[in-house]
Design a protein around this motif. Structure first.
Motif, PDB file in Angstrom:
ATOM      1  N   THR A   1      33.282  40.316  36.741  1.00 16.74           N
ATOM      2  CA  THR A   1      32.938  41.769  36.775  1.00 16.74           C
ATOM      3  C   THR A   1      31.740  42.028  35.781  1.00 16.74           C
ATOM      4  O   THR A   1      31.614  41.113  34.698  1.00 16.74           O
ATOM      5  CB  THR A   1      34.186  42.834  36.442  1.00 16.74           C
ATOM      6  OG1 THR A   1      33.543  44.054  36.911  1.00 16.74           O
ATOM      7  CG2 THR A   1      34.682  42.661  34.999  1.00 16.74           C
TER       8      THR A   1
ATOM      9  N   LEU B   1      41.191  43.584  37.992  1.00 18.51           N
ATOM     10  CA  LEU B   1      41.060  42.262  37.396  1.00 18.51           C
ATOM     11  C   LEU B   1      42.355  41.626  37.402  1.00 18.51           C
ATOM     12  O   LEU B   1      42.727  40.462  37.730  1.00 18.51           O
ATOM     13  CB  LEU B   1      40.416  41.935  36.135  1.00 18.51           C
ATOM     14  CG  LEU B   1      38.965  42.211  35.883  1.00 18.51           C
ATOM     15  CD1 LEU B   1      38.401  42.242  34.499  1.00 18.51           C
ATOM     16  CD2 LEU B   1      38.267  41.179  36.816  1.00 18.51           C
TER      17      LEU B   1
ATOM     18  N   ALA C   1      39.132  35.541  34.106  1.00 16.64           N
ATOM     19  CA  ALA C   1      38.039  36.061  34.291  1.00 16.64           C
ATOM     20  C   ALA C   1      37.028  36.120  33.445  1.00 16.64           C
ATOM     21  O   ALA C   1      37.133  35.905  32.206  1.00 16.64           O
ATOM     22  CB  ALA C   1      38.573  37.627  34.691  1.00 16.64           C
TER      23      ALA C   1
END
Length: 322
Positions: free
Chosen positions: A89, A263, A8
């Motif tokens: 994000t 996540l 991520a």
């Protein structure tokens, strides 16, 4: 599960930003230079010159510089660290970076959006809610905070849930000293007071101003990878969701623990925090949930051999070297 799915990229919220923090990287990194040149064309002025001369930690130029430096650091992480993220994000300001990285908006429109929002903030808070500030503090569990807010009696809102004991609260400035004293009495640690304030339900006028003045001329696309909304951990996968997430950021609190949990649900195991970060990538809820690499201008400017040597050190030696 693919390696990309397990990775991520997290874009941090914007703290006080000065040219000394980013200038060398923006000049030296080839992607940052290219992005700065694009910004010059959109803005009609030299971004780096204005950033260097600018006053205030959150000036228009500082906000655009933070945007492009975070994007350039993500590009650097892809080239140098093998980052290939399957989800992204952004916390607070980082949401603008996330939607750009995910391809929901091109860099020219991202610069237009960032500069336009900065101008709306200046205009709106020049006449509205001039008495409100947003204050951050640590070492204050939710139950203690709830009791303090009950004692306050008047209006206040939690603007950011950063960690289990770290929050940001928006409140009238006249109540700030009392609030800080109560935080200290409860064993907490007051940190920083932000002007202008952010993430409050009373800022509907700001949301409407941005929607009309800035977003009316912008086109969003479906993102190329899922974006986790920092308000509630929802997965944003289409253009309408991107627009709604960005506008909701003005009136809804950041819930970072929910974001990190989302996540993990998406399969993320490692996280690359791309951008100058003193908070969101470093709090316990993040570091205990993901294997974090902080991708900062300082790291990117280190010679490759120095990075490799540091990476080969035992963890204790790395901490001592910071």
């Amino acid at each position: 599960m693919s390696a990309a799915t397990e990775m991520a990229v997290l874009f941090p919220g914007m703290g006080p930003t000065r040219f000394a923090d980013l200038g060398r990287f923006l000049v030296a990194d080839p992607v940052a230079r290219r992005l700065a040149e694009s910004a010059d064309t959109v803005l009609g002025y030299d971004l780096l010159d204005e950033f260097q001369r600018g006053e205030g930690d959150y000036s228009e130029a500082a906000q655009v510089a933070f945007l492009i430096s975070s994007l350039a650091l993500a590009s650097w992480a892809e080239r140098e660290l093998g980052m290939s993220a399957g989800v992204c994000t952004g916390a607070s300001f980082g949401g603008k970076v996330a939607v750009t990285y995910a391809g929901a908006i091109d860099i020219e429109d991202a610069v237009t959006m960032t500069a336009g929002i900065a101008r709306c903030l200046t205009e709106y808070f020049a006449s509205a809610h001039q008495d409100i500030v947003t204050h951050s503090f640590a070492r204050t569990p939710p139950e203690r905070l709830a009791d303090i807010l009950h004692q306050l009696g008047g209006w206040a809102e939690i603007s950011c849930y950063v960690d289990h004991d770290l929050h940001m609260v928006s409140l009238p400035e006249r109540d700030l000293e009392w609030f800080q004293q109560r935080i200290r009495s409860a064993g907490g640690l007051p940190l920083y007071t932000m002007r202008p304030p952010m993430h409050c339900s009373v800022f509907t006028g700001l949301r409407d101003l941005v929607a009309d003045r800035v977003f009316g001329d912008l086109s969003f696309a479906d993102p190329r990878l899922p974006i986790i909304a920092d308000q509630d951990g929802a997965v944003v996968a289409d253009a309408d969701g991107v627009r709604r997430m960005l506008l909701d950021s003005f009136v809804a609190p950041v819930r970072w623990p929910d974001t990190v949990a989302a996540l993990r649900r998406e399969g993320a195991v490692t996280g690359f925090v791309c951008g100058p970060d003193a908070l969101f990538g470093r709090v316990q809820v993040t570091s205990s949930s993901l294997q974090i690499t902080q991708v900062t201008p300082r790291l990117a400017m280190q010679p490759r051999r120095a990075r490799e040597r540091r990476a080969s050190q035992p963890a204790a030696a790395q901490v001592a070297a910071r």
